[in-house]
Design an enzyme around this catalytic site. Sequence first.
Site, PDB file in Angstrom:
ATOM      1  N   CYS A  15       0.952  -1.375   0.077  1.00  0.00           N
ATOM      2  CA  CYS A  15      -0.035   0.026   0.040  1.00  0.00           C
ATOM      3  C   CYS A  15       0.879   1.391   0.040  1.00  0.00           C
ATOM      4  O   CYS A  15       0.807   1.949  -0.965  1.00  0.00           O
ATOM      5  CB  CYS A  15      -1.084   0.157   1.197  1.00  0.00           C
ATOM      6  SG  CYS A  15      -2.039  -1.601   0.894  1.00  0.00           S
TER       7      CYS A  15
ATOM      8  N   ARG B 225       5.776  -7.960  -0.183  1.00  0.00           N
ATOM      9  CA  ARG B 225       5.600  -7.060  -1.289  1.00  0.00           C
ATOM     10  C   ARG B 225       6.347  -5.704  -0.913  1.00  0.00           C
ATOM     11  O   ARG B 225       6.154  -5.040   0.015  1.00  0.00           O
ATOM     12  CB  ARG B 225       4.283  -6.656  -1.748  1.00  0.00           C
ATOM     13  CG  ARG B 225       3.477  -7.780  -2.511  1.00  0.00           C
ATOM     14  CD  ARG B 225       2.327  -7.559  -2.762  1.00  0.00           C
ATOM     15  NE  ARG B 225       1.313  -7.771  -1.564  1.00  0.00           N
ATOM     16  CZ  ARG B 225       0.046  -7.613  -1.687  1.00  0.00           C
ATOM     17  NH1 ARG B 225      -0.572  -7.465  -2.799  1.00  0.00           N
ATOM     18  NH2 ARG B 225      -0.743  -7.846  -0.429  1.00  0.00           N
TER      19      ARG B 225
END
Length: 454
Positions: free
Chosen positions: A260, A327
């Site tokens: 994010c 990620r």
Amino acid sequence: MDIAVIGTGHVGLVTGACFADLGNKVICVDKNEETINNLNKGIVPFYEPGLKEIITKNTKNNRLAFTTDIKEAVLNSLIIFITVGTPTKYNGESNLVYVEKVTAQIAEIINSYRLIVEKSTVPVETGIWVKHTIKLKASKNVVFDVASNPEFLSEGNAINDFMKPDRIVIGVENEKSEKLLKELYTPLNAPIIVTDTNSAELIKHASNSFLATKISFINSVAEICEKTNADIEKVSKGMGLDSRIGKKFLKAGIGYGGSCFPKDVKAFIHIAKKKGFNFDILEAVSEVNKKCQENFLKKIKDNLWIIEDKNIAVWGLSFKPGTDDIREAPSISIIKKLLDEKAHIKAYDPQVSEKQFKNSIDGKIEFFDNIYDTINNSDCLLILTEWNDFKEVDLKKVKSLLNQPLIIDGRNIYDIEKMQNLGFTYISVGRPTVNKKVDYNNNQIFSTNNKENI
Ligand code: UDX
């Protein structure tokens, strides 16, 4: 209510499972057949505390189902949530190809009123394009509405974030959509902010970017602490007690990662530029974040001298504790750089699997499932994720196994004085390497374990 959730990633799966747990009938859709087959067997594609249990419970009581058939899901639902990925393009722009694809599919299926809700994190004005696409593709007499309902779920705490939100944001165009979404969220008994869709989309990008700004700010202050022998943990505590600042997201480390913050900061910069505004602050936030990993690598080189052929133990690969998600994890860029310098990496993470991590780096590393095996005959230990498991280890045993008592801690998980008394060279972020106490009588600065001037 009958709900469809399109996309079973971290956001879609948590959203679908929690809506089912609140008593709704939910169908989760994904185009990935393997994911859906696994979910129908109770296998969850990623680690999220409590998610497996809540999925099992609600599939058992027929409130939650999984399918690859988007038509079945859309025809049997009143509210359709779009929770597909919005990855970053090379220039920082959000890739909305999946949002458009799914929107077009929904448009071609609907034959009576539906409320289509974008929950994926999208740039401002995406809702306008979603509406335009449906108008274009749906049969002419179909009535529908589009709303924006951004998520504020942090990995490792997502179910709690869903069930006990600080606020619910709904961006709507009319009373009908507002009423439907308010009814859906009433059981959560949380403040509901009603806006237009553009404002709702901006709340999401602005919130994540502000949190990322707090992190880059404290990481910058940590650099000043290192140059003045101050202690960032104390500075952060002193700042955070000011209710206007707040203590959360003031933890210095090796920078923010995850699916994010990095993406949302870049996407916000990009859409702002497209609208004619240079978001200078966020450019700096992103630059500072990149530098955190460079600073950490410098600490390794400054203390190991030669990297080539050194055995380097690495504890923590996930971008934060409580998840197996790697990620944009700082561990990836740090380990890649160490492999480029021909170091031997010996890694341990409580949740990240060897297969998962090896796909992200093009070099060979040794994986261990026993934390102490990583440090046996290693020249230093790096801490890259602040898992609780690491805080409870037997540090005497760690010291006996390492070739030299050198720990470089990117997440400040140990106490400086304790490490010093154990005889470690303990390098952390924004803190002195030795614990100093000012002798208030003659105002000298002494190290705590030898009373000499330094
Ligand atoms: C974030 C937002 O918190 C959430 O509201 C949004 O919906 C999705 O993005 P997430 O990315 O899962 O959630 O993790 P978060 O806990 O926010 O941490 C993000 C990164 O910031 C991690 O790499 C973490 O290590 C780092 N971080 C966080 C710090 O370096 N210091 C801090 O004080 C807090």
